[in-house]
Design an enzyme around this catalytic site. Structure first.
Site, PDB file in Angstrom:
ATOM      1  N   GLY A  32      -9.468  -5.092  36.049  1.00 13.91           N
ATOM      2  CA  GLY A  32      -9.732  -4.331  34.830  1.00 13.91           C
ATOM      3  C   GLY A  32      -9.738  -2.867  35.218  1.00 13.91           C
ATOM      4  O   GLY A  32     -10.148  -2.538  36.331  1.00 13.91           O
ATOM      5  N   TYR A  90      -6.570 -12.085  31.137  1.00 14.04           N
ATOM      6  CA  TYR A  90      -5.221 -11.581  30.883  1.00 14.04           C
ATOM      7  C   TYR A  90      -4.253 -12.086  31.940  1.00 14.04           C
ATOM      8  O   TYR A  90      -4.662 -12.478  33.043  1.00 14.04           O
ATOM      9  CB  TYR A  90      -5.203 -10.053  30.829  1.00 14.04           C
ATOM     10  CG  TYR A  90      -5.294  -9.350  32.164  1.00 14.04           C
ATOM     11  CD1 TYR A  90      -4.155  -8.843  32.786  1.00 14.04           C
ATOM     12  CD2 TYR A  90      -6.521  -9.165  32.798  1.00 14.04           C
ATOM     13  CE1 TYR A  90      -4.227  -8.179  33.994  1.00 14.04           C
ATOM     14  CE2 TYR A  90      -6.609  -8.502  34.009  1.00 14.04           C
ATOM     15  CZ  TYR A  90      -5.464  -8.011  34.612  1.00 14.04           C
ATOM     16  OH  TYR A  90      -5.538  -7.360  35.815  1.00 14.04           O
ATOM     17  N   TRP A 105      -6.482 -12.259  26.313  1.00 14.79           N
ATOM     18  CA  TRP A 105      -7.394 -13.101  25.533  1.00 14.79           C
ATOM     19  C   TRP A 105      -8.788 -12.509  25.746  1.00 14.79           C
ATOM     20  O   TRP A 105      -9.467 -12.805  26.724  1.00 14.79           O
ATOM     21  CB  TRP A 105      -7.359 -14.547  26.023  1.00 14.79           C
ATOM     22  CG  TRP A 105      -6.024 -15.220  25.901  1.00 14.79           C
ATOM     23  CD1 TRP A 105      -5.594 -16.008  24.872  1.00 14.79           C
ATOM     24  CD2 TRP A 105      -4.950 -15.196  26.842  1.00 14.79           C
ATOM     25  NE1 TRP A 105      -4.329 -16.475  25.114  1.00 14.79           N
ATOM     26  CE2 TRP A 105      -3.899 -15.990  26.320  1.00 14.79           C
ATOM     27  CE3 TRP A 105      -4.762 -14.579  28.094  1.00 14.79           C
ATOM     28  CZ2 TRP A 105      -2.699 -16.180  26.994  1.00 14.79           C
ATOM     29  CZ3 TRP A 105      -3.557 -14.764  28.756  1.00 14.79           C
ATOM     30  CH2 TRP A 105      -2.543 -15.551  28.205  1.00 14.79           C
ATOM     31  N   ASP A 262      -5.552   3.640  38.282  1.00 20.09           N
ATOM     32  CA  ASP A 262      -6.936   3.273  38.601  1.00 20.09           C
ATOM     33  C   ASP A 262      -7.292   3.659  40.031  1.00 20.09           C
ATOM     34  O   ASP A 262      -8.374   4.200  40.297  1.00 20.09           O
ATOM     35  CB  ASP A 262      -7.151   1.767  38.413  1.00 20.09           C
ATOM     36  CG  ASP A 262      -6.763   1.297  37.032  1.00 20.09           C
ATOM     37  OD1 ASP A 262      -6.805   2.112  36.088  1.00 20.09           O
ATOM     38  OD2 ASP A 262      -6.430   0.109  36.892  1.00 20.09           O
TER      39      ASP A 262
END
Length: 316
Positions: A32, A90, A105, A262
């Site tokens: 994430g 995901y 989802w 990220d």
């Protein structure tokens, strides 16, 4: 020691491990945008106390996720557990150039209700931190009715002297429309001290295609530090009004770009927290991102990354 709090969502990640005909064997991990940022921050600067602020469930995936946080030495003191919700999920699909597409989802994700867990006691603890980081995805994930409480939290942290950091990570499908995202992003930029936008995000949301356009837009906000990322075309940096440009050496062997921004964010923020100059922070962050995109998945193998980043830190 510095304390950095990162607010967002960690999800169950599925990626194809092998495919034969119509059968597809999937590899499961956790990732994430904000979590990825936390991982690379902590791996690079182990002395920085790195805290994830999120919510998970009490299912087996959630318990494994918390153990994974601990294995990366990321504090789970602010990882709340919902009685009824579970983590989002995901899957990643890659093309032959390493560019990715996602299927999500996350409607039942516990992270959508994280603000329900942040009371006055938690706010007071967060107010003792040095930095609070969130992204456009963080904003999109939390329930719309919780955003007033989130902005009140940001105001309290800023008043307490916490540096507010925003990455305008824009995902169109997570918003009801561009107007909703524009309103929230403008609020975020108004309240932030440091921002790390990508030109691609501003192109999708505002129709801006150059770093100059993004910079001109951001001049209306009181940002002390602005890092505008533009892929291989380099990075525009604005610190207290002074503008400079940093060139980027393109990576030839791009395998997966999933966590490029990220990893850059994590290393940059860690370096700045540890007192590195903007120039050295960008150099380290760019090299880290270049390394990460040569590996599959959001999180590169720890041993390989550690060997690589130690050499980079020694050269700065």
């Amino acid at each position: 020691m510095k304390n950095i709090f990162l607010f967002g969502e960690c999800m169950i990640e599925l990626m194809s491990a092998s495919k034969e005909g119509s059968s597809n064997t999937l590899k499961q991990s956790f990732a994430g945008d904000v979590f990825n940022t936390a991982v690379y921050l902590k791996r690079t600067f182990s002395k920085v106390n790195t805290h994830l602020v999120t919510a998970v469930g009490k299912d087996k995936f959630s318990l494994d996720m918390i153990e994974y946080f601990k294995s990366e030495n990321i504090s789970s003191d602010f990882v709340f557990q919902s009685e009824t919700k579970i983590p989002g999920l995901y899957s990643i699909q890659l093309d032959d150039k390493g560019e990715r597409s996602f299927t999500y989802w996350r409607n039942d994700s516990a992270a959508r209700q994280v603000m329900q867990h942040i009371d006055d006691e938690v706010t007071n603890l967060l107010s003792k931190g040095d930095m609070f980081f969130f992204s456009g995805i963080s904003l999109a994930v939390i329930e719309p009715q919780s955003r007033t409480a989130f902005w009140a939290l940001i105001d309290k942290l800023k008043a307490a002297g916490v540096q507010i950091v925003f990455d305008p990570n824009y995902r169109p499908r997570m918003w009801t429309g561009p107007e909703e995202a524009q309103e929230q992003f403008e609020l975020a930029l108004q309240k932030s001290d440091l921002s790390l936008p990508g030109v691609d995000d501003f192109e999708q949301l505002f129709g801006m295609t150059t770093v100059e356009e993004v910079n001109n837009y951001c001049k209306t906000f009181d940002l002390s530090e602005l890092i505008i990322k533009n892929g291989e075309q380099g990075i525009l940096v604005v610190v207290d009004g002074d503008v400079s440009h940093f060139a980027i050496t393109p990576v030839e062997n791009v395998v997966d770009t999933t966590s490029a921004g990220d990893s850059f964010n994590g290393v940059y923020l860690g370096a700045r927290a540890e007192g590195y100059s903007v120039n050295d922070s960008i150099t380290l962050a760019s090299k880290a991102a270049g390394f990460v995109i040569q590996h599959r998945g959001a999180i590169a193998p720890a041993d390989e990354y550690d060997t690589f980043i130690k050499a980079q830190l020694a050269s700065v």
